[in-house]
Design a protein around this motif. Sequence first.
Motif, PDB file in Angstrom:
ATOM      1  N   ASP A  21       0.884  -1.160   0.050  1.00 40.66           N
ATOM      2  CA  ASP A  21       0.071  -0.145  -0.068  1.00 40.66           C
ATOM      3  C   ASP A  21       0.860   1.210   0.111  1.00 40.66           C
ATOM      4  N   TYR A  22       0.582   2.224  -0.815  1.00 41.32           N
ATOM      5  CA  TYR A  22       1.567   3.271  -0.906  1.00 41.32           C
ATOM      6  C   TYR A  22       0.686   4.684  -0.555  1.00 41.32           C
ATOM      7  N   SER A  23       1.387   5.502   0.054  1.00 40.62           N
ATOM      8  CA  SER A  23       0.692   6.734   0.321  1.00 40.62           C
ATOM      9  C   SER A  23       1.960   7.938   0.113  1.00 40.62           C
ATOM     10  N   ASP A  24       1.560   8.822  -0.677  1.00 37.09           N
ATOM     11  CA  ASP A  24       2.603   9.936  -1.028  1.00 37.09           C
ATOM     12  C   ASP A  24       2.633  11.129  -0.248  1.00 37.09           C
ATOM     13  N   GLU A  25       3.564  11.604   0.101  1.00 37.28           N
ATOM     14  CA  GLU A  25       3.690  12.689   0.792  1.00 37.28           C
ATOM     15  C   GLU A  25       4.100  13.982   0.089  1.00 37.28           C
ATOM     16  N   ASP A  26       3.725  15.101   0.037  1.00 33.71           N
ATOM     17  CA  ASP A  26       4.191  16.360  -0.711  1.00 33.71           C
ATOM     18  C   ASP A  26       4.926  16.975   0.540  1.00 33.71           C
ATOM     19  N   TYR A  27       6.193  16.719   0.896  1.00 34.63           N
ATOM     20  CA  TYR A  27       6.925  17.106   1.944  1.00 34.63           C
ATOM     21  C   TYR A  27       7.220  18.628   1.955  1.00 34.63           C
ATOM     22  N   LEU A  28       7.476  18.721   0.840  1.00 38.72           N
ATOM     23  CA  LEU A  28       8.000  20.299   0.822  1.00 38.72           C
ATOM     24  C   LEU A  28       6.755  21.272   1.191  1.00 38.72           C
ATOM     25  N   VAL A  29       5.424  20.654   0.948  1.00 38.99           N
ATOM     26  CA  VAL A  29       4.298  21.637   1.311  1.00 38.99           C
ATOM     27  C   VAL A  29       3.846  21.216   2.901  1.00 38.99           C
ATOM     28  N   THR A  30       3.766  19.957   3.284  1.00 32.98           N
ATOM     29  CA  THR A  30       3.214  19.590   4.502  1.00 32.98           C
ATOM     30  C   THR A  30       3.437  18.312   4.799  1.00 32.98           C
ATOM     31  N   LYS A  31       3.552  17.886   5.970  1.00 32.10           N
ATOM     32  CA  LYS A  31       3.757  16.509   6.374  1.00 32.10           C
ATOM     33  C   LYS A  31       2.560  15.759   7.155  1.00 32.10           C
ATOM     34  N   SER A  32       2.023  14.501   6.604  1.00 28.96           N
ATOM     35  CA  SER A  32       0.897  14.057   7.203  1.00 28.96           C
ATOM     36  C   SER A  32       0.946  13.719   8.594  1.00 28.96           C
ATOM     37  N   PRO A  33       0.106  13.779   9.520  1.00 29.37           N
ATOM     38  CA  PRO A  33       0.046  13.192  10.987  1.00 29.37           C
ATOM     39  C   PRO A  33       0.665  11.894  10.985  1.00 29.37           C
ATOM     40  N   LEU A  34       0.344  10.990  10.150  1.00 26.73           N
ATOM     41  CA  LEU A  34       0.778   9.477  10.207  1.00 26.73           C
ATOM     42  C   LEU A  34       2.349   9.446  10.139  1.00 26.73           C
ATOM     43  N   LEU A  35       2.898  10.285   8.927  1.00 28.36           N
ATOM     44  CA  LEU A  35       4.286  10.430   8.871  1.00 28.36           C
ATOM     45  C   LEU A  35       5.190  10.801  10.202  1.00 28.36           C
ATOM     46  N   LEU A  36       4.352  11.875  10.726  1.00 28.43           N
ATOM     47  CA  LEU A  36       5.128  12.520  11.809  1.00 28.43           C
ATOM     48  C   LEU A  36       4.949  11.490  13.172  1.00 28.43           C
ATOM     49  N   GLN A  37       4.050  10.836  13.239  1.00 32.73           N
ATOM     50  CA  GLN A  37       3.512   9.746  14.208  1.00 32.73           C
ATOM     51  C   GLN A  37       4.746   8.695  13.990  1.00 32.73           C
TER      52      GLN A  37
END
Length: 228
Positions: free
Chosen positions: A34-50
Amino acid sequence: MAEKEEYVKLIGSWASPFSRRVEMALKLKGVPYDYSDEDYLVTKSPLLLQLNPIYKKVPVFVHKGKVLLESHLILEYIDQTWTRNPILPQDPYGKAMARFWAKFVDEQVTLIGFRSLVKSEEIDVAIKEAQELITYLEKEITGKMFFGGETIGFLDIVVGSMIPFCLVRGWEGMGIDMIPKEKFPELNRWIEKIKEIEIVRECIPNREKNIEHMMKIVGRIKAASKTA
Ligand SMILES: N[C@@H](CCC(=O)N[C@@H](CS)C(=O)NCC(=O)O)C(=O)O
């Protein structure tokens, strides 16, 4: 249930060489994910930060509910968990050397490569410095089909995701021909060879979009160095 236990999730970013290499390995092994894409130059998802509170970076790899960070470690984990189509050499020396060159690429070549992208003065010196490092890779690939030998392996995946499909895109955007064919014939042959591989092709970011993305990163680094 077994299916659920095998569940693999990757949090990545389309232009990130670190996450594209994990995708290459999963595809090479035929592991569904399963893949989810982060546009990390703009924002970071709560899941990534967690899941990655320490570095807050992609890739984040999850298997059977266990979280793994850092692309080299993820690649090794994938190789040991799904043993078909091995990517790391089996002998201890070959394995250690593949790790050595992968570290060299991600640390030295990437650092000096980015320096050449953000330098406005003494650009010739910066290009020369980067080319001196790339010469080591030219020597390493000479006489071999792939860095991994007869088939694509760990080092091909690391070098491929970082150099031709990331740094080169930045150099192209700056009008720099960093790896000219006359100077690096073997590396150019290898680049053409890996581009023919379907699982690699599926993971190569769109060239124009990628150049634009690299120029944004260059702009950010330049802006940050002015305010530092
Ligand atoms: N050493 C890490 C590097 C990961 C990394 O630098 N990821 C970048 C994307 S290319 C990132 O998430 N950057 C977000 C940020 O710096 O805020 C690895 O090999 O996985």
